[in-house]
Design a protein around this motif. Structure first.
Motif, mmCIF file in Angstrom:
data_model
loop_
_atom_site.group_PDB
_atom_site.id
_atom_site.type_symbol
_atom_site.label_atom_id
_atom_site.label_comp_id
_atom_site.label_asym_id
_atom_site.label_seq_id
_atom_site.Cartn_x
_atom_site.Cartn_y
_atom_site.Cartn_z
ATOM 1 N N THR A 1 1.880 -13.042 -5.403
ATOM 2 C CA THR A 1 2.231 -11.659 -5.066
ATOM 3 C C THR A 1 2.325 -10.803 -6.320
ATOM 4 O O THR A 1 1.876 -9.651 -6.332
ATOM 5 N N ILE A 2 2.915 -11.349 -7.362
ATOM 6 C CA ILE A 2 2.983 -10.618 -8.638
ATOM 7 C C ILE A 2 1.571 -10.359 -9.162
ATOM 8 O O ILE A 2 1.244 -9.254 -9.611
ATOM 9 N N GLY A 3 0.728 -11.375 -9.100
ATOM 10 C CA GLY A 3 -0.651 -11.215 -9.550
ATOM 11 C C GLY A 3 -1.420 -10.180 -8.757
ATOM 12 O O GLY A 3 -2.297 -9.497 -9.293
ATOM 13 N N SER A 4 -1.083 -10.029 -7.477
ATOM 14 C CA SER A 4 -1.766 -9.045 -6.636
ATOM 15 C C SER A 4 -1.577 -7.624 -7.168
ATOM 16 O O SER A 4 -2.528 -6.834 -7.234
ATOM 17 N N GLY A 5 -0.351 -7.287 -7.551
ATOM 18 C CA GLY A 5 -0.094 -5.948 -8.083
ATOM 19 C C GLY A 5 -0.843 -5.688 -9.371
ATOM 20 O O GLY A 5 -1.402 -4.594 -9.582
ATOM 21 N N SER B 1 0.832 -1.212 0.000
ATOM 22 C CA SER B 1 0.000 0.000 0.000
ATOM 23 C C SER B 1 0.861 1.255 0.000
ATOM 24 O O SER B 1 0.573 2.220 -0.715
ATOM 25 N N PHE B 2 1.923 1.250 0.788
ATOM 26 C CA PHE B 2 2.827 2.396 0.774
ATOM 27 C C PHE B 2 3.483 2.548 -0.590
ATOM 28 O O PHE B 2 3.677 3.666 -1.088
ATOM 29 N N ALA B 3 3.857 1.423 -1.201
ATOM 30 C CA ALA B 3 4.439 1.474 -2.538
ATOM 31 C C ALA B 3 3.447 2.067 -3.530
ATOM 32 O O ALA B 3 3.817 2.870 -4.401
ATOM 33 N N ALA B 4 2.166 1.686 -3.394
ATOM 34 C CA ALA B 4 1.130 2.225 -4.275
ATOM 35 C C ALA B 4 0.970 3.731 -4.088
ATOM 36 O O ALA B 4 0.842 4.480 -5.065
ATOM 37 N N ILE B 5 1.004 4.180 -2.842
ATOM 38 C CA ILE B 5 0.848 5.616 -2.565
ATOM 39 C C ILE B 5 2.015 6.400 -3.155
ATOM 40 O O ILE B 5 1.833 7.428 -3.828
ATOM 41 N N LEU C 1 -0.988 1.338 -14.040
ATOM 42 C CA LEU C 1 -0.381 0.042 -14.358
ATOM 43 C C LEU C 1 1.067 -0.004 -13.886
ATOM 44 O O LEU C 1 1.521 -1.019 -13.346
ATOM 45 N N LYS C 2 1.789 1.099 -14.056
ATOM 46 C CA LYS C 2 3.178 1.158 -13.578
ATOM 47 C C LYS C 2 3.217 1.022 -12.050
ATOM 48 O O LYS C 2 4.086 0.340 -11.506
ATOM 49 N N ALA C 3 2.269 1.686 -11.382
ATOM 50 C CA ALA C 3 2.206 1.565 -9.920
ATOM 51 C C ALA C 3 1.909 0.132 -9.513
ATOM 52 O O ALA C 3 2.454 -0.374 -8.522
ATOM 53 N N GLY C 4 1.032 -0.553 -10.269
ATOM 54 C CA GLY C 4 0.749 -1.952 -9.990
ATOM 55 C C GLY C 4 1.985 -2.821 -10.122
ATOM 56 O O GLY C 4 2.200 -3.758 -9.331
ATOM 57 N N MET C 5 2.837 -2.502 -11.091
ATOM 58 C CA MET C 5 4.077 -3.262 -11.266
ATOM 59 C C MET C 5 5.032 -3.016 -10.100
ATOM 60 O O MET C 5 5.729 -3.930 -9.645
ATOM 61 N N VAL C 6 5.054 -1.781 -9.609
ATOM 62 C CA VAL C 6 5.884 -1.478 -8.435
ATOM 63 C C VAL C 6 5.378 -2.246 -7.213
ATOM 64 O O VAL C 6 6.166 -2.790 -6.421
ATOM 65 N N VAL C 7 4.050 -2.301 -7.068
ATOM 66 C CA VAL C 7 3.447 -3.076 -5.969
ATOM 67 C C VAL C 7 3.863 -4.539 -6.063
ATOM 68 O O VAL C 7 4.235 -5.168 -5.064
ATOM 69 N N SER C 8 3.807 -5.096 -7.277
ATOM 70 C CA SER C 8 4.206 -6.503 -7.466
ATOM 71 C C SER C 8 5.667 -6.711 -7.102
ATOM 72 O O SER C 8 6.012 -7.690 -6.428
ATOM 73 N N LEU C 9 6.516 -5.795 -7.539
ATOM 74 C CA LEU C 9 7.958 -5.947 -7.307
ATOM 75 C C LEU C 9 8.293 -5.908 -5.821
ATOM 76 O O LEU C 9 8.975 -6.802 -5.300
ATOM 77 N N LEU C 10 7.806 -4.887 -5.125
ATOM 78 C CA LEU C 10 8.124 -4.776 -3.702
ATOM 79 C C LEU C 10 7.461 -5.890 -2.896
ATOM 80 O O LEU C 10 8.045 -6.409 -1.937
ATOM 81 N N GLY C 11 6.243 -6.265 -3.281
ATOM 82 C CA GLY C 11 5.588 -7.376 -2.603
ATOM 83 C C GLY C 11 6.348 -8.675 -2.778
ATOM 84 O O GLY C 11 6.495 -9.460 -1.839
#
Length: 748
Positions: free
Chosen positions: A472-476, A419-423, A436-446
């Motif tokens: 985890t990748i799918g979550s982002g 969530s912090f990564a998304a923010i 979509l880029k933010a979702g990829m960042v979420v996947s990476l950090l997760g």
């Protein structure tokens, strides 16, 4: 006219009154509390059933969570304990010292000539058993308190030695006094050597070892038969058990075995009792242990859960109350926050339904960062941080499969980090592709976090680890998809102008902007310039610069209905206002704000932009046509004075800082453009005169623009205009006068 406007204003206030109602606000927080309660209730409060032993189940009874099968677990522990062999300890006993003590006493008594043979026999009957007893006590005492063996085992040792003590035959005592010193000297080393040899083995039953004594003695160097017989008896006496049962050690081993048995679980959603099954004692006991029986259920968990979720709602309430954002008083935004929380928690619950011990990591697939991303885009970053904390706590409960602990820190940590990564990734987004880029960042950090947790635990198979990382990748990616899908709903339903929506509206290919460009190129250029000025001024005072820019692009869209009546579009043509009545000219000029609002509504442009188009002129006076009307009236000798109110825009006045800023920038741009070669002093004088004029005219009375902010706006407009006009700034001694036509442009 005023009465009609007053009635319309009251109606609009009542219609939108719910947005500021304290009762509605209370109900929304109550709804939020209920949402939290329902999201957690099945984790803390199991469903109860009214059943009795021996009755038949009316429906399937499902396990509300992954729970331990206490009966099966206890049976497994008992089986593990039963498989533990008894623990025996080997004690090093110095029984050769016992042989040495007996031979020492034999030499002493046999050497005393004054003692008769009969007395010696009686003495040996008493002394030898006493020597054995003293030796046994000495051995036990030697290990007592040493910590090497526990007291229970030492008692067992003494007991077994006494129980297996060898009884010397009666005739042996009569033979002992007749032994010569030379016989005793020869017998002692043989006896000691045989005792040491036999005691070096583990002896549980002394009797079986004593059967070997005769063979060993007969093969010794002793030649006299009497000596061999007596040595056999003394050696048998000295042979004792040295391997003893350790009750405490056995209990500890069984305890460790029981502790090492992993609990046997009943998976979440597994059928505990099938429909129609008779309730056995075991089933009843299991349901009772789960507090699923109505008669045995307690209300304390419900009270505790209500207190917990009330604290969550109070936490949000206190934060919003101290916030400077508009959500502090706007129930529409609070409703949107409640909906985002509800949708996010619903998504978590949906994924938790298919989570069980066979698929323990499916919770990693849930788009837990969706709520934080939506709140950041639609509301405010600080609120998103607060919501993240709540989402993390909720995820740790919702995805927890361990019934022994109410929280699973792994899901809390994952939700917190993603969530912090998304923010961080989305707060300055300007395009939908940024989601979509933010979702990829979420996947990476997760993925990095989950990998670190798996490495720390170190017991998962490579297959399970791969599944967890894939989820985890799918979550982002799911987070990005859901945010992109839900964003238009919130934008339309709540009239929200997100930065992404504003950027879309600023696209020159938008039908209205293309219409503005092709039909009124002068107005289009003017709008672009106003947008640049308004954005810079808004950002200088902390207002919404992007809204000001986009609002400026559309603020004069109404001019496309009658383009030739506005000076910036009159290229090589005569000004039609020169031959028109000033009141008619006023009506045409004033109408562009109303026409613009209607066109914006037709194209479903959000209300904040429509408000800017409607309010950017406020109730300002069209001075050129007002003075023209006065001159005509004087020339015609009219006694009735021209009413100034007839030559003002109908309003409303600016209701927001953004509308006020666009209005100032609009007037300043037109006025400065009317100057042939503007100098820095001219620009500064013009900007401040226009700002002060609007302030004195009361155009800012209905918005929260301060004098300090107005001064900052003037400074920023000066700096921006200087950059725009620097290429043609000259510093002549005589400044040209403004023409009437340019004055008209400035006021329109």
């Amino acid at each position: 006219m005023k009465n009609q406007a007053s009635i319309q204003g009251k109606f609009q206030y009542r219609l939108s009154g719910w947005k500021y109602s304290a009762l509605v606000r209370f109900l929304l927080f109550l709804l939020l509390t209920v949402v939290f309660y329902l999201a957690l209730t099945n984790k803390f409060i199991p469903q109860t059933y009214d059943i009795q032993k021996g009755s038949h189940a009316e429906k399937d009874i499902i396990a509300p969570r992954a729970i331990e099968n206490a009966i099966a677990t206890e049976q497994a522990k008992e089986d593990a304990a039963q498989r533990i062999q008894p623990v025996y300890k080997i004690v090093s006993l110095k029984n050769d010292q016992l042989v040495e003590s007996i031979f020492e006493k034999l030499q002493q008594i046999n050497a005393d000539a004054e003692v008769t043979l009969g007395d010696k026999v009686n003495i040996y009957k008493t002394v030898i058993p006493n020597i054995i007893e003293v030796h046994t006590d000495k051995q036990v005492k030697m290990y007592t308190g040493s910590g090497q063996y526990n007291d229970v085992m030492l008692e067992e040792m003494k007991k077994k030695i006494v129980e297996q003590q060898y009884r010397i035959p009666e005739e042996t005592f009569y033979k002992l006094p007749r032994l010569l010193k030379e016989d005793l000297i020869a017998m002692e080393p043989v006896a000691k050597e045989i005792v040491n040899r036999l005691m070096s083995d583990q002896i549980l039953d002394a009797q079986t070892v004593r059967a070997k004594v005769a063979e060993l003695v007969n093969s010794s160097t002793l030649s006299k038969s009497t000596a061999r017989e007596i040595v056999q008896e003394l050696v048998r006496t000295a042979i004792t058990p040295n391997k003893f049962f350790d009750q405490k050690g056995t209990d500890e081993a069984k305890g460790h075995a029981r502790d090492n048995v992993k609990p046997i679980f009943i998976n979440k959603n597994e059928v505990l009792v099938k429909k129609g099954d008779q309730i056995t004692d075991e089933m009843y006991l299991r349901l009772s242990s789960l507090e699923m029986l109505k008669d045995e259920s307690s209300n304390w968990p419900k009270i505790g859960l209500m207190m917990l979720v009330s604290m969550f709602s109070l936490f949000i309430f206190m934060f919003i109350r101290q916030s400077s954002q508009s959500i502090k008083n706007n129930n529409a935004q609070l409703l949107m926050l409640v909906l985002i929380l509800l949708i996010t928690l619903f998504g978590m619950k949906l994924f938790s339904l298919v989570q069980n011990l066979d698929y323990p990591y499916i919770g990693f697939l849930a788009p837990s960062a969706m709520g934080a991303m939506l709140i950041t885009i639609l509301l405010d970053t600080s609120i998103a941080y607060v919501a993240t904390v709540l989402f993390a706590i909720m995820a740790s409960v919702i995805f927890n499969t361990d019934h022994l602990q109410p929280f699973d820190f792994r899901y809390a940590l994952l939700t917190f980090v993603t969530s912090f990564a998304a923010i961080f990734s989305i707060q300055r987004a300007s395009q939908r592709s940024s989601i979509l880029k933010a979702g990829m960042v979420v996947s990476l950090l997760g993925m990095v976090l989950v990998a670190s947790l798996l490495l720390l635990e170190g017991h998962e198979s490579s297959k399970n680890a791969l599944v967890a990382l894939s989820f985890t990748i799918g979550s982002g990616l799911l987070t990005a998809v859901f945010v992109i899908g839900l964003l238009p709903f919130f934008e339309v339903a709540f009239g929200i102008l997100s930065p992404l929506k504003l950027v879309e509206l600023s696209n020159p290919n938008h039908p209205l902007l293309r219409k503005l460009l092709t039909e009124t190129p002068g107005t289009y250029h003017h709008s672009i310039m106003v947008g640049n000025l308004a954005e810079a001024a808004a950002e200088a005072i902390g207002a919404n610069g992007l809204l000001c820019r986009v609002g400026a692009y559309y603020h004069d869209i109404g001019k496309t209905k009658r383009p030739v009546y506005f000076i910036e579009n009159q290229t090589n043509i005569e000004n039609p206002h020169d031959k028109m009545d000033p009141e008619l000219s006023k009506s045409i000029i004033v109408a562009h704000a109303r026409d613009g609002v209607e066109m914006l509504k037709e194209y479903q442009i959000p209300k904040p932009i429509r408000d800017i188009a409607e309010q950017h002129h406020g109730t300002t006076l069209l001075q050129f046509f007002y003075h023209k009307a006065k001159k005509i009236a004087e020339a015609e000798g009219q006694t009735k004075p021209v009413d100034e109110m007839d030559f003002r825009y109908p309003g409303p006045k600016a209701q927001s800082k953004e509308a006020a800023i666009v209005g100032i920038a609009d007037c300043v741009e037109a006025a400065v453009r009317s100057l042939r070669s503007p100098t820095l002093e001219q620009i500064d004088t013009m900007v401040r005169r226009i700002s002060k004029g609007r302030l004195d005219d009361g155009q800012f009375n209905e918005c929260d623009l301060t004098i300090k902010e107005l001064d900052q706006i003037a400074k920023t407009l000066n700096e921006t205009l200087l950059g725009i006009f620097h290429s043609r700034i000259e510093y002549p001694n005589d400044l040209p006068a403004q023409t009437d036509a340019l004055k008209q442009t400035k006021r329109s």
